[in-house]
Design a protein around this motif. Structure first.
Motif, short mmCIF file in Angstrom:
data_model
loop_
_atom_site.label_atom_id
_atom_site.label_comp_id
_atom_site.label_asym_id
_atom_site.label_seq_id
_atom_site.Cartn_x
_atom_site.Cartn_y
_atom_site.Cartn_z
N LYS A 75 0.81 -1.22 0.00
CA LYS A 75 0.00 0.00 0.00
C LYS A 75 0.84 1.27 0.00
O LYS A 75 0.34 2.32 -0.32
CB LYS A 75 -0.96 0.00 1.19
CG LYS A 75 -0.26 -0.12 2.53
CD LYS A 75 -1.27 0.05 3.64
CE LYS A 75 -0.59 0.05 4.98
NZ LYS A 75 -1.38 0.69 6.00
N SER A 80 -0.87 0.94 -8.50
CA SER A 80 -2.19 0.32 -8.47
C SER A 80 -2.19 -0.76 -9.53
O SER A 80 -1.38 -0.75 -10.45
CB SER A 80 -3.29 1.33 -8.68
OG SER A 80 -3.32 1.74 -10.01
N VAL A 88 -12.78 -7.49 -8.50
CA VAL A 88 -13.77 -6.53 -8.01
C VAL A 88 -14.50 -7.21 -6.85
O VAL A 88 -14.93 -8.34 -6.98
CB VAL A 88 -14.76 -6.17 -9.14
CG1 VAL A 88 -15.89 -5.35 -8.62
CG2 VAL A 88 -14.04 -5.43 -10.24
N TRP A 89 -14.59 -6.53 -5.72
CA TRP A 89 -15.14 -7.19 -4.53
C TRP A 89 -16.64 -7.37 -4.65
O TRP A 89 -17.38 -6.38 -4.76
CB TRP A 89 -14.77 -6.38 -3.29
CG TRP A 89 -13.30 -6.28 -3.15
CD1 TRP A 89 -12.42 -7.31 -3.01
CD2 TRP A 89 -12.50 -5.09 -3.17
NE1 TRP A 89 -11.13 -6.84 -2.95
CE2 TRP A 89 -11.15 -5.49 -3.04
CE3 TRP A 89 -12.79 -3.74 -3.28
CZ2 TRP A 89 -10.11 -4.59 -3.02
CZ3 TRP A 89 -11.75 -2.84 -3.27
CH2 TRP A 89 -10.43 -3.26 -3.13
N PRO A 90 -17.11 -8.58 -4.61
CA PRO A 90 -18.53 -8.84 -4.92
C PRO A 90 -19.50 -8.37 -3.84
O PRO A 90 -20.67 -8.22 -4.11
CB PRO A 90 -18.58 -10.36 -5.08
CG PRO A 90 -17.41 -10.87 -4.34
CD PRO A 90 -16.35 -9.81 -4.41
N HIS A 91 -18.99 -8.15 -2.62
CA HIS A 91 -19.93 -7.75 -1.57
C HIS A 91 -20.04 -6.23 -1.44
O HIS A 91 -20.65 -5.73 -0.52
CB HIS A 91 -19.53 -8.37 -0.25
CG HIS A 91 -18.16 -7.95 0.21
ND1 HIS A 91 -17.02 -8.35 -0.46
CD2 HIS A 91 -17.76 -7.17 1.22
CE1 HIS A 91 -15.97 -7.83 0.16
NE2 HIS A 91 -16.38 -7.11 1.17
N MET A 92 -19.42 -5.51 -2.37
CA MET A 92 -19.51 -4.05 -2.33
C MET A 92 -20.12 -3.57 -3.65
O MET A 92 -19.93 -4.19 -4.69
CB MET A 92 -18.12 -3.43 -2.20
CG MET A 92 -17.38 -3.79 -0.96
SD MET A 92 -15.83 -2.86 -0.96
CE MET A 92 -14.98 -3.67 0.37
N TYR A 100 -13.09 2.40 -2.13
CA TYR A 100 -12.38 1.65 -1.07
C TYR A 100 -10.98 2.18 -0.77
O TYR A 100 -10.66 2.45 0.38
CB TYR A 100 -12.35 0.18 -1.47
CG TYR A 100 -11.69 -0.76 -0.50
CD1 TYR A 100 -12.39 -1.25 0.60
CD2 TYR A 100 -10.37 -1.19 -0.68
CE1 TYR A 100 -11.79 -2.13 1.49
CE2 TYR A 100 -9.78 -2.07 0.20
CZ TYR A 100 -10.49 -2.54 1.28
OH TYR A 100 -9.89 -3.41 2.15
N PRO A 101 -10.14 2.39 -1.80
CA PRO A 101 -8.80 2.90 -1.49
C PRO A 101 -8.85 4.28 -0.85
O PRO A 101 -8.03 4.59 0.03
CB PRO A 101 -8.10 2.96 -2.85
CG PRO A 101 -9.03 2.44 -3.86
CD PRO A 101 -10.31 2.07 -3.23
N LEU A 104 -9.83 4.10 2.82
CA LEU A 104 -8.71 3.69 3.66
C LEU A 104 -7.73 4.83 3.90
O LEU A 104 -7.09 4.89 4.94
CB LEU A 104 -7.98 2.52 3.01
CG LEU A 104 -8.71 1.19 3.08
CD1 LEU A 104 -8.03 0.17 2.20
CD2 LEU A 104 -8.78 0.68 4.51
N ARG A 148 -11.15 1.83 -10.40
CA ARG A 148 -10.59 1.75 -9.05
C ARG A 148 -9.07 1.98 -9.10
O ARG A 148 -8.48 2.55 -8.20
CB ARG A 148 -10.89 0.36 -8.48
CG ARG A 148 -10.37 0.15 -7.08
CD ARG A 148 -10.73 -1.21 -6.60
NE ARG A 148 -10.12 -2.26 -7.44
CZ ARG A 148 -10.37 -3.55 -7.30
NH1 ARG A 148 -11.22 -3.97 -6.39
NH2 ARG A 148 -9.80 -4.44 -8.09
N ALA A 149 -8.46 1.53 -10.21
CA ALA A 149 -7.01 1.70 -10.32
C ALA A 149 -6.63 3.15 -10.56
O ALA A 149 -5.60 3.61 -10.07
CB ALA A 149 -6.48 0.82 -11.46
#
Lengths: 364, 348
Positions: A75, A80, A88-92, A100-101, A104, A148-149
């Motif tokens: 991080k 990236s 890709v996070w499936p629960h978001m 997300y980044p 954080l 996202r990147a």
């Protein structure tokens, strides 16, 4: 000054295992689009995973802007990554994925919202922001991953075969988009692929790798027409380069390269180069489009053969023929050529490449 | 769907009906027992239907100047109940044996009419909570036992989910020596009867000063559940694409944040299923609680003791069982929602 530099980079997965990446030295300029190309298992993915910090390095150093990053967690490296499976996070929701980044980094809400929307706009997914990834198609998920990147404004984009899960049509349009995004952001990108047409169309420079070693670094034009090794010549191009095992001899004061079926008089400009090889074996490589076909014999005739098969490709035809034991492919604009005809093949001037059979490297 | 022949239909109907009856009939008997009053509980044969009222047949006996109250059961048969003219006695009797809450004056007022018009039947509404009240009354530690049970359950879920999911994650993600042996060993742990472990564990718990505490009990309940949880979760963790975690690492999270924000939410169905098992193990156990506790029973144990102490008052134990079932039902239904909630896997 180079932006990203790999110095003697080594990687082995077990202590006494094989070197997956072997003493790799590479420097990448700011704003460059670099493509790692090679067959699977050549260490290209391992290399970018080491740059991203997902993989430990076994030796050497990685520098970004002159500073070593090998002891930083992923991080803190300012990179990236776009993954092959999109990741890709499936629960978001799409919005949560992209933000997300930023969440954080504890960036304030308005700023975050602005950046998320800006990057979603660049990839045309603004209308899907509130959806979940399972409601999106493969191409749309890929856009989310790209979005996202770019939202983190990284120093370097790493792309690990990002297009290989897409269907053929989408792959072509998506690669144009990736190149567009790269140029509009002025980013520095490293792209891993085993698809040479992808590499050719995207890259500023291509790094061709094999068994953990760099075979050649060069522009798409260089790696195609000016191959450094037999491997590059055979890996790049469809159909690949034709190879001939020949002997260098001196005839009538000219250097001639020949075997029982083949005869090639070396142009005077290249004589100096092959002078040390007189009396030795050599491998000659000629690209299919650098072989010319004529209906009659001449001084330049390289070999004589029959056109065994003809594969029409629309703009050109591929002629498959045989000389001695080896099968040769010739790309020709003569669309009305008939199979089984006798053909006289010659080589375009200065287009032959010569390789040392022992080192498999180009003779220059 | 394939069309079934008449014979197949008949067989399926018979099988389904049998299964349904096998489930429903015991539940109906159980509920009827739990809501029975002190008289109904001794009826034979029993009716598996909950009654909401009590019918009594009242005569006036001029000789002794008292009322003869007879209980009329659901088949219309009369049983002698009480002869009295005291409002207090009648009221107490009605509460204890009929679950009917009426003051003496109210009863005497109702019965007054019998003196002039002859014997008569009266129907009173039962107080449906009578058995529950009495259960808490006769089981002096029932409230404490309820709290104890909840505490034991929470500890069990906490211990088995924390350790179990970490173990499952390690089995799913890392290669290490003895991994196969560990996963087989986890299954072996589940084969041990908990009673067998309870007795040696009691000795250990006494040494650690954890005997007769809910933490001590939870440790015992966790033993098989850690194994189960790691089995369930490891299969889910294996299915979670590694790149999802790596993406999180690249995009600014550390390992712990990644586990909490990415891996764990995706493994939620597995966690929910595991917590359900952990809950039920801890909630329903009596025998281990009997061995490992002294003054602090769990609710299941309290119910068991309610039967053990007083075999004549089965309806109170049945009522206690209902109290025992309700939290389990609620928990199961809440958690079930998450068990079914599988995030579509990210593939092409």
């Amino acid at each position: 000054m180079s932006f990203l530099e790999l110095v003697n980079l080594d990687k082995r997965y077990t202590q006494k295992g094989n070197l997956i990446v072997n003493k790799m030295n590479l420097s990448i300029h700011k704003g460059e689009f670099l493509v790692f190309l090679g067959p699977s298992g050549c260490g290209k993915t391992t290399t970018i995973r080491m740059i991203s910090g997902l993989e430990d390095i076994s030796g050497g150093d990685i520098l970004i802007e002159g500073k070593s990053i090998i002891n930083l967690p992923p991080k803190e490296r300012g990179v990236s990554m776009i993954f092959q499976s999109y990741a890709v996070w499936p629960h978001m929701t799409v919005y949560e994925n992209i933000s997300y980044p930023l969440r954080l980094q504890k960036i304030d809400k308005d700023e975050m919202d602005r950046r998320v929307r800006a990057s979603a706009e660049k990839t045309n997914i603004t209308e899907y922001l509130s959806r979940y990834p399972s409601q999106l198609s493969g191409g749309q998920r890929q856009r989310v991953a790209v979005s996202r990147a770019i939202v983190v404004e990284p120093k370097i984009f790493l792309m690990d075969e990002p297009l290989s899960n897409l269907d053929a049509m989408l792959r072509v349009s998506m690669r144009t988009e990736l190149k567009n995004i790269h140029e509009s952001l002025g980013a520095t990108s490293i792209f891993v692929t085993h698809d040479q047409s992808e590499a050719m169309s995207l890259a500023d420079r291509i790094v061709i790798m094999r068994n953990g070693l760099i075979e050649q670094i060069g522009t798409p034009k260089q790696v195609y027409f000016d191959c450094e090794s037999i491997f590059v010549a055979s890996f790049i191009g469809t159909p690949p380069t034709n190879f001939f095992n020949l002997k260098v001899v001196k005839e009538n004061n000219r250097i001639v390269i020949k075997n029982e079926n083949i005869h090639y008089t070396l142009p005077i400009s290249e004589e100096k180069m092959l002078a040390p090889y007189i009396g030795q074996d050599i491998i000659m490589g000629v690209r299919p489009e650098n072989l010319e076909i004529s209906q009659s014999s001449s001084d330049e005739t390289f070999f004589v053969s029959n056109a065994d098969f003809i594969e029409p490709q629309g703009s050109h035809v591929i002629i498959i023929t045989k000389v001695g034991e080896s099968s040769i492919k010739i790309s020709s604009p003569l669309l009305d050529l008939q199979a089984k005809n006798k053909i006289f093949v010659s080589v375009k001037e200065n287009k032959a490449m010569f390789f040392d059979p022992k080192t498999e490297k180009r003779i220059r | 769907m394939k069309k079934l022949s008449v014979l197949q239909k008949t067989i399926i109907t018979l099988v389904m009906t049998t299964v349904l009856l096998a489930v429903i009939v015991p539940i109906m008997f159980f509920l009827a027992n739990a809501f029975s009053n002190g008289t109904e509980i001794y009826e034979y044969p029993k009716t598996p239907i909950i009654s909401f009222s009590v019918t009594v047949y009242v005569e006036y006996n001029e000789l002794n100047n008292e009322y003869t109250v007879k209980y009329v059961n659901r088949r219309g048969e009369q049983q002698n109940a009480i002869n009295s003219n005291s409002g207090l006695l009648l009221s107490n009797y009605f509460e204890q044996y009929f679950s009917v809450y009426k003051t003496g004056d109210e009863l005497l007022e109702d019965f007054e009419i019998v003196k002039t018009e002859g014997p008569k039947e009266f129907t009173y509404a039962k107080n449906m909570f009578h058995n529950f009240k009495t259960f808490f009354y006769i089981t002096s530690k029932a409230e404490e036992a309820l709290v104890n049970s909840i505490v034991a359950v929470l500890f069990t879920i906490l211990i088995s989910l924390t350790l179990g999911s970490m173990c499952g994650y390690a089995i799913a993600r890392f290669r290490f020596r003895g991994k196969d042996q560990i996963s087989v060993f986890l299954l072996i742990v589940r084969m041990f009867p908990t009673v067998g472990i309870s007795i040696p564990l009691a000795v250990i718990l006494i040494r650690f000063n954890l005997f007769d505490t809910m933490l001590g009990l939870a440790i015992l309940y966790s033993l098989p559940n850690i194994a189960l949880t790691s089995w369930i979760t490891s299969s889910i963790f294996v299915g979670i694409n590694r790149e999802l975690e790596e993406a999180s690492l690249v995009f600014g999270a550390n390992g712990f944040q990644t586990f909490m924000k990415i891996t764990l939410p995706m493994a939620l169905p597995a966690m929910a299923a595991s917590s359900m098992y952990a809950f039920l193990t801890a909630w329903n156990d009596t025998i281990s609680a009997l061995i490992l506790t002294n003054d602090h029973p769990t609710l299941a144990l309290a119910v068991y003791q309610a039967i053990g102490d007083n075999t004549t008052n089965l309806q109170y134990a049945a009522a206690g069982s209902i109290i025992l079932i309700i939290p389990a039902l609620i928990f199961t239904f809440v958690v079930r929602k998450y068990v079914n909630q599988m995030w579509g896997s990210v593939s092409v």
